[in-house]
Design an enzyme around this catalytic site. Sequence first.
Site, short mmCIF file in Angstrom:
data_model
loop_
_atom_site.label_atom_id
_atom_site.label_comp_id
_atom_site.label_asym_id
_atom_site.label_seq_id
_atom_site.Cartn_x
_atom_site.Cartn_y
_atom_site.Cartn_z
N ASN A 25 0.83 -1.21 0.00
CA ASN A 25 0.00 0.00 0.00
C ASN A 25 0.87 1.28 0.00
O ASN A 25 2.08 1.20 0.21
CB ASN A 25 -0.90 -0.01 1.24
CG ASN A 25 -2.19 0.76 1.04
OD1 ASN A 25 -2.28 1.65 0.19
ND2 ASN A 25 -3.21 0.43 1.81
N ILE A 26 0.26 2.41 -0.23
CA ILE A 26 0.96 3.69 -0.15
C ILE A 26 1.50 3.84 1.28
O ILE A 26 0.77 3.60 2.25
CB ILE A 26 0.00 4.86 -0.47
CG1 ILE A 26 -0.63 4.67 -1.86
CG2 ILE A 26 0.70 6.20 -0.38
CD1 ILE A 26 -1.80 5.62 -2.13
N ALA A 27 2.78 4.18 1.41
CA ALA A 27 3.44 4.36 2.71
C ALA A 27 3.57 3.07 3.52
O ALA A 27 3.64 3.10 4.75
CB ALA A 27 2.74 5.44 3.53
N GLY A 29 6.16 1.22 3.36
CA GLY A 29 7.58 1.09 3.70
C GLY A 29 8.44 0.50 2.59
O GLY A 29 9.52 -0.01 2.84
N GLU A 100 10.84 -0.90 -6.80
CA GLU A 100 9.65 -0.48 -6.07
C GLU A 100 8.45 -0.60 -7.00
O GLU A 100 8.40 0.04 -8.04
CB GLU A 100 9.83 0.97 -5.58
CG GLU A 100 8.68 1.46 -4.72
CD GLU A 100 9.04 2.72 -3.93
OE1 GLU A 100 10.19 3.16 -4.00
OE2 GLU A 100 8.15 3.24 -3.24
P1 TTP Z 1 3.62 4.51 -3.71
O1 TTP Z 1 3.88 3.70 -4.90
O2 TTP Z 1 2.83 3.82 -2.68
O3 TTP Z 1 5.02 4.97 -3.11
P2 TTP Z 1 5.37 5.47 -1.66
O4 TTP Z 1 6.75 6.04 -1.78
O5 TTP Z 1 4.27 6.36 -1.20
O6 TTP Z 1 5.38 4.15 -0.80
P3 TTP Z 1 6.40 3.70 0.33
O7 TTP Z 1 6.24 4.65 1.48
O8 TTP Z 1 5.93 2.31 0.67
O9 TTP Z 1 7.77 3.75 -0.24
O10 TTP Z 1 2.89 5.81 -4.19
C1 TTP Z 1 3.40 7.02 -4.60
C2 TTP Z 1 2.22 7.90 -4.93
O11 TTP Z 1 1.76 7.64 -6.24
C3 TTP Z 1 1.02 7.69 -4.03
O12 TTP Z 1 0.40 8.93 -3.76
C4 TTP Z 1 0.11 6.82 -4.83
C5 TTP Z 1 0.37 7.28 -6.24
N1 TTP Z 1 0.16 6.28 -7.31
C6 TTP Z 1 -0.93 6.41 -8.16
O13 TTP Z 1 -1.76 7.30 -7.96
N2 TTP Z 1 -1.06 5.55 -9.19
C7 TTP Z 1 -0.18 4.52 -9.41
O14 TTP Z 1 -0.35 3.75 -10.36
C8 TTP Z 1 0.93 4.37 -8.51
C9 TTP Z 1 1.90 3.26 -8.71
C10 TTP Z 1 1.05 5.27 -7.48
MG MG Z 2 8.41 4.97 -1.82
#
Ligand code: TTP
Ligand code: MG
Length: 229
Positions: A25-27, A29, A100
């Site tokens: 999921n978003i955030a 880790g 990622e």
């Molecule tokens: P994440 O891919 O979840 O990356 P992150 O850095 O937030 O996760 P982590 O803390 O686990 O490293 O998402 C990045 C942003 O992009 C988030 O706001 C969701 C958005 N997103 C979309 O809207 N559409 C997509 O297809 C993807 C892959 C992300």
């Molecule tokens: Mg990230």
Amino acid sequence: MLSSSQGKLVRNGEDKKAVICIEGNIASGKTTCLEYFSKIGNIEVLTEPVSKWRNIRGHNPLGLMYQDPTRWGLTLQTYVQLTMLDRHVSAIAAPVRMMERSIFSAKYIFVENLYRSGKMPEVDYAVLTEWFEWITTNISMPVDLIVYLQTSPQTCHERLKKRCREEEKVIPLEYLESIHQLYEDWLINRTTSPLSAPVLVIPADDNLEEMLHRYEENRDKILPPSHAS
Ligand code: TTP
Ligand code: MG
């Protein structure tokens, strides 16, 4: 460089290298997990091209999508799909690549979520699906392992608030719950989209220190034998 093999475009001479995608999921880790493994030698780590999604020639499709998903969802997701494709086909610089997310979760999770929640018009969904099917039919993007960082939506919501990425301030808990459910259906229940690699599930609700310890514990399951401790 791409060449053709059995009708699909493949990266030249690189089929023996291991590709591991970190999903969640978003955030959840993902970046922290990748940073941990980047300290181990002989691994190429690719974090997500999120800076590109926030700035393409001075425009911010990520921010626009959160402000008005119906208008800008197609714009963002088209660009996400392109940047992920670019990651998948780029020449691998080490025997192991960890990246990622993937082009697969961009489609199966985020595009699917926009469409199912009624925020993406059917015609936009159809165009993205045609592109995705063309790409996956014609271009080889092998993945050897999916590592699923499994979190509760509440944990992600807390981490999001702390992280404070400007565009993401509008994300409600319900959005993270929908993304979570799509992940569970894809990687655990296996009721939705196809899976092209084995899945390793790592519970990821704990604090940073415990998570780093857990990555170390799982190192032998994540990395191929050549890189095990
Ligand atoms: P994440 O891919 O979840 O990356 P992150 O850095 O937030 O996760 P982590 O803390 O686990 O490293 O998402 C990045 C942003 O992009 C988030 O706001 C969701 C958005 N997103 C979309 O809207 N559409 C997509 O297809 C993807 C892959 C992300
Ligand atoms: Mg990230």
